[in-house]
Design a protein around this motif. Structure first.
Motif, PDB file in Angstrom:
ATOM      1  N   SER A 234      48.589  41.356  31.355  1.00 20.55           N
ATOM      2  CA  SER A 234      48.693  40.442  32.406  1.00 20.55           C
ATOM      3  C   SER A 234      49.850  39.695  32.583  1.00 20.55           C
ATOM      4  O   SER A 234      50.779  39.412  33.348  1.00 20.55           O
ATOM      5  CB  SER A 234      47.487  39.358  32.606  1.00 20.55           C
ATOM      6  OG  SER A 234      46.442  40.231  33.192  1.00 20.55           O
TER       7      SER A 234
ATOM      8  N   LYS B 173      34.989  51.778  32.695  1.00 24.92           N
ATOM      9  CA  LYS B 173      35.881  50.947  33.275  1.00 24.92           C
ATOM     10  C   LYS B 173      35.813  49.462  33.009  1.00 24.92           C
ATOM     11  O   LYS B 173      34.482  49.151  32.356  1.00 24.92           O
ATOM     12  CB  LYS B 173      35.706  51.030  34.811  1.00 24.92           C
ATOM     13  CG  LYS B 173      35.750  52.428  35.401  1.00 24.92           C
ATOM     14  CD  LYS B 173      36.945  53.018  35.444  1.00 24.92           C
ATOM     15  CE  LYS B 173      37.127  54.305  35.662  1.00 24.92           C
ATOM     16  NZ  LYS B 173      38.165  55.204  35.302  1.00 24.92           N
TER      17      LYS B 173
ATOM     18  N   GLU C 174      35.586  38.936  32.470  1.00 24.13           N
ATOM     19  CA  GLU C 174      35.799  38.761  33.987  1.00 24.13           C
ATOM     20  C   GLU C 174      36.781  38.243  34.344  1.00 24.13           C
ATOM     21  O   GLU C 174      37.798  38.566  35.163  1.00 24.13           O
ATOM     22  CB  GLU C 174      34.482  38.185  34.676  1.00 24.13           C
ATOM     23  CG  GLU C 174      33.342  38.814  34.965  1.00 24.13           C
ATOM     24  CD  GLU C 174      32.124  38.294  35.952  1.00 24.13           C
ATOM     25  OE1 GLU C 174      32.313  36.922  35.615  1.00 24.13           O
ATOM     26  OE2 GLU C 174      31.510  38.803  36.358  1.00 24.13           O
TER      27      GLU C 174
ATOM     28  N   GLN D 181      39.756  40.509  33.628  1.00 27.32           N
ATOM     29  CA  GLN D 181      39.896  41.333  34.730  1.00 27.32           C
ATOM     30  C   GLN D 181      40.369  40.758  35.962  1.00 27.32           C
ATOM     31  O   GLN D 181      41.291  41.725  36.759  1.00 27.32           O
ATOM     32  CB  GLN D 181      38.464  42.188  34.822  1.00 27.32           C
ATOM     33  CG  GLN D 181      38.314  43.167  35.734  1.00 27.32           C
ATOM     34  CD  GLN D 181      36.956  43.781  36.450  1.00 27.32           C
ATOM     35  OE1 GLN D 181      35.926  42.933  36.036  1.00 27.32           O
ATOM     36  NE2 GLN D 181      36.910  44.755  36.857  1.00 27.32           N
ATOM     37  N   ASN D 182      39.830  39.691  36.492  1.00 27.95           N
ATOM     38  CA  ASN D 182      40.292  39.208  37.575  1.00 27.95           C
ATOM     39  C   ASN D 182      41.796  39.036  37.502  1.00 27.95           C
ATOM     40  O   ASN D 182      42.466  39.060  38.767  1.00 27.95           O
ATOM     41  CB  ASN D 182      39.346  37.913  38.056  1.00 27.95           C
ATOM     42  CG  ASN D 182      38.042  38.483  38.511  1.00 27.95           C
ATOM     43  OD1 ASN D 182      37.790  39.664  38.707  1.00 27.95           O
ATOM     44  ND2 ASN D 182      37.217  37.489  38.022  1.00 27.95           N
ATOM     45  N   ARG D 183      42.242  38.328  36.515  1.00 27.47           N
ATOM     46  CA  ARG D 183      43.633  37.982  36.119  1.00 27.47           C
ATOM     47  C   ARG D 183      44.504  39.118  36.316  1.00 27.47           C
ATOM     48  O   ARG D 183      45.596  39.290  37.098  1.00 27.47           O
ATOM     49  CB  ARG D 183      43.842  37.322  35.024  1.00 27.47           C
ATOM     50  CG  ARG D 183      45.261  36.923  34.632  1.00 27.47           C
ATOM     51  CD  ARG D 183      45.456  35.981  33.520  1.00 27.47           C
ATOM     52  NE  ARG D 183      46.959  36.078  33.004  1.00 27.47           N
ATOM     53  CZ  ARG D 183      47.497  35.752  31.792  1.00 27.47           C
ATOM     54  NH1 ARG D 183      46.690  36.298  30.829  1.00 27.47           N
ATOM     55  NH2 ARG D 183      48.870  35.864  31.741  1.00 27.47           N
ATOM     56  N   LEU D 184      44.159  40.223  35.749  1.00 26.26           N
ATOM     57  CA  LEU D 184      44.845  41.495  35.958  1.00 26.26           C
ATOM     58  C   LEU D 184      45.007  41.891  37.169  1.00 26.26           C
ATOM     59  O   LEU D 184      45.923  42.525  37.770  1.00 26.26           O
ATOM     60  CB  LEU D 184      44.512  42.579  34.818  1.00 26.26           C
ATOM     61  CG  LEU D 184      45.244  43.618  34.835  1.00 26.26           C
ATOM     62  CD1 LEU D 184      46.541  43.359  34.254  1.00 26.26           C
ATOM     63  CD2 LEU D 184      44.619  44.804  33.722  1.00 26.26           C
ATOM     64  N   LYS D 185      43.771  42.236  37.710  1.00 25.74           N
ATOM     65  CA  LYS D 185      43.550  42.526  39.412  1.00 25.74           C
ATOM     66  C   LYS D 185      44.616  41.661  40.129  1.00 25.74           C
ATOM     67  O   LYS D 185      45.482  42.256  41.214  1.00 25.74           O
ATOM     68  CB  LYS D 185      42.344  42.525  39.569  1.00 25.74           C
ATOM     69  CG  LYS D 185      41.338  43.572  39.438  1.00 25.74           C
ATOM     70  CD  LYS D 185      40.179  43.431  40.318  1.00 25.74           C
ATOM     71  CE  LYS D 185      39.128  44.419  40.134  1.00 25.74           C
ATOM     72  NZ  LYS D 185      37.762  44.149  40.707  1.00 25.74           N
ATOM     73  N   ALA D 186      44.700  40.532  39.907  1.00 24.28           N
ATOM     74  CA  ALA D 186      45.480  39.533  40.926  1.00 24.28           C
ATOM     75  C   ALA D 186      46.950  39.787  40.859  1.00 24.28           C
ATOM     76  O   ALA D 186      47.540  39.584  41.682  1.00 24.28           O
ATOM     77  CB  ALA D 186      45.279  38.297  40.702  1.00 24.28           C
TER      78      ALA D 186
ATOM     79  N   VAL E  79      48.601  42.576  39.430  1.00 20.05           N
ATOM     80  CA  VAL E  79      48.881  43.727  39.976  1.00 20.05           C
ATOM     81  C   VAL E  79      48.981  43.691  41.460  1.00 20.05           C
ATOM     82  O   VAL E  79      49.866  44.299  41.961  1.00 20.05           O
ATOM     83  CB  VAL E  79      47.751  44.974  39.348  1.00 20.05           C
ATOM     84  CG1 VAL E  79      48.050  46.178  40.204  1.00 20.05           C
ATOM     85  CG2 VAL E  79      47.973  45.029  38.032  1.00 20.05           C
ATOM     86  N   TYR E  80      47.867  43.436  42.205  1.00 22.03           N
ATOM     87  CA  TYR E  80      47.857  43.386  43.494  1.00 22.03           C
ATOM     88  C   TYR E  80      49.286  42.379  44.060  1.00 22.03           C
ATOM     89  O   TYR E  80      49.879  42.844  45.087  1.00 22.03           O
ATOM     90  CB  TYR E  80      46.677  42.577  44.144  1.00 22.03           C
ATOM     91  CG  TYR E  80      46.702  42.496  45.540  1.00 22.03           C
ATOM     92  CD1 TYR E  80      46.411  43.485  46.399  1.00 22.03           C
ATOM     93  CD2 TYR E  80      46.982  41.158  46.095  1.00 22.03           C
ATOM     94  CE1 TYR E  80      46.480  43.501  47.834  1.00 22.03           C
ATOM     95  CE2 TYR E  80      46.984  41.090  47.749  1.00 22.03           C
ATOM     96  CZ  TYR E  80      46.729  42.190  48.441  1.00 22.03           C
ATOM     97  OH  TYR E  80      46.717  42.240  49.973  1.00 22.03           O
TER      98      TYR E  80
ATOM     99  N   LYS F 179      52.287  44.803  43.699  1.00 18.65           N
ATOM    100  CA  LYS F 179      52.097  45.617  44.777  1.00 18.65           C
ATOM    101  C   LYS F 179      52.845  44.920  46.207  1.00 18.65           C
ATOM    102  O   LYS F 179      53.650  45.746  46.883  1.00 18.65           O
ATOM    103  CB  LYS F 179      50.828  46.061  44.884  1.00 18.65           C
ATOM    104  CG  LYS F 179      50.798  47.234  46.026  1.00 18.65           C
ATOM    105  CD  LYS F 179      49.210  47.716  46.014  1.00 18.65           C
ATOM    106  CE  LYS F 179      49.314  48.737  47.157  1.00 18.65           C
ATOM    107  NZ  LYS F 179      48.041  48.506  48.360  1.00 18.65           N
TER     108      LYS F 179
END
Length: 172
Positions: free
Chosen positions: A16, A81, A100, A103-108, A110-111, A114
Motif C-alpha cells: 500500500s 483471497k 480488514e 485490505q481496505n487501504r490497499l483497495k482504496a 489501487v482504486y 486506477k
C-alpha cells in the motif's frame, strides 16, 4: 499461523505504501502532461518504473506468504483471497480488524491509482489528437492548390493558397 498473518499484513502495508508513492507520482504527472514537458514526463515515468518494480517484488513476497498460509490451512492458494483471510480471523477480532484495514487501504489506493491513470490517459489521448490535428493542418497548408497568379512575364508565379508561411512556426 499468527506470524504468517503478521507477515501478510506487513507485506500488504508495504505494498500500500508503494502504491501511495505511485499515486503521488501520477498526480505529479498530470500537470506535466498538460504542459507537454517531455523531459519531466520521462523523469516521472522512470520513477514510476522503479516503483512498479518494487511493487512487483512485494507482490511476490505476498504470494509466497499466501502459499504458506494456504499450506497451513490445507487449501488451494489460488482460491485463497484476502476476504477469506478476514473470515478466517473472525474469532480474533483485533487481528481481523487489522486485516480488514490492510485490505481496505490497499483497495482504496489501487482504486485511486486506477482513476488517476484513466485521467492521465485521457489527457495524453487529447494531446495526441491535438498534435495530429495540427499536423494535418500543416500538411494541408503545404499541399494547397496553386493560385492563378501570373508574374510580369505572363508565367504562373507558383504561389500557393495560404502559403504565406514557408516553414514550421515553432511559436504556435
Amino acid at each position: 499461523m499468527a506470524s504468517l498473518i503478521e507477515n501478510l499484513m506487513d507485506t500488504l502495508n508495504r505494498e500500500s505504501d508503494e502504491y501511495e508513492a505511485l499515486v503521488e507520482l501520477s498526480l505529479k504527472k498530470t500537470p506535466v502532461v498538460i504542459r507537454g514537458d517531455l523531459e519531466a514526463l520521462q523523469a516521472i515515468t522512470d520513477e514510476e518504473q522503479l516503483a512498479a518494480a518494487r511493487i512487483n517484488h512485494i507482490e511476490k513476497e505476498r504470494r509466497n506468504v499466501m502459499k504458506e498460509i494456504a499450506g497451513v490451512l490445507n487449501t488451494d492458494v489460488e482460491a485463497l483471497k484476502l476476504a477469506d483471510m478476514v473470515r478466517i480471523l473472525e474469532r480474533r477480532p483485533v487481528e481481523r480488524q487489522k486485516m480488514e484495514d490492510c485490505q481496505n487501504r490497499l483497495k482504496a489506493v489501487v482504486y485511486r491509482m486506477k482513476q488517476i491513470n484513466e485521467h492521465n490517459l485521457e489527457l495524453i489521448e487529447k494531446a495526441l489528437e491535438m498534435t495530429q490535428f495540427e499536423l494535418n493542418v500543416y500538411h494541408a497548408m503545404k499541399s494547397a492548390p496553386e493560385t492563378a497568379n501570373y508574374n510580369r512575364d505572363a508565367y504562373n508565379d507558383g504561389s500557393v493558397m495560404g502559403g504565406a508561411r514557408r516553414g514550421f512556426d515553432a511559436k504556435q
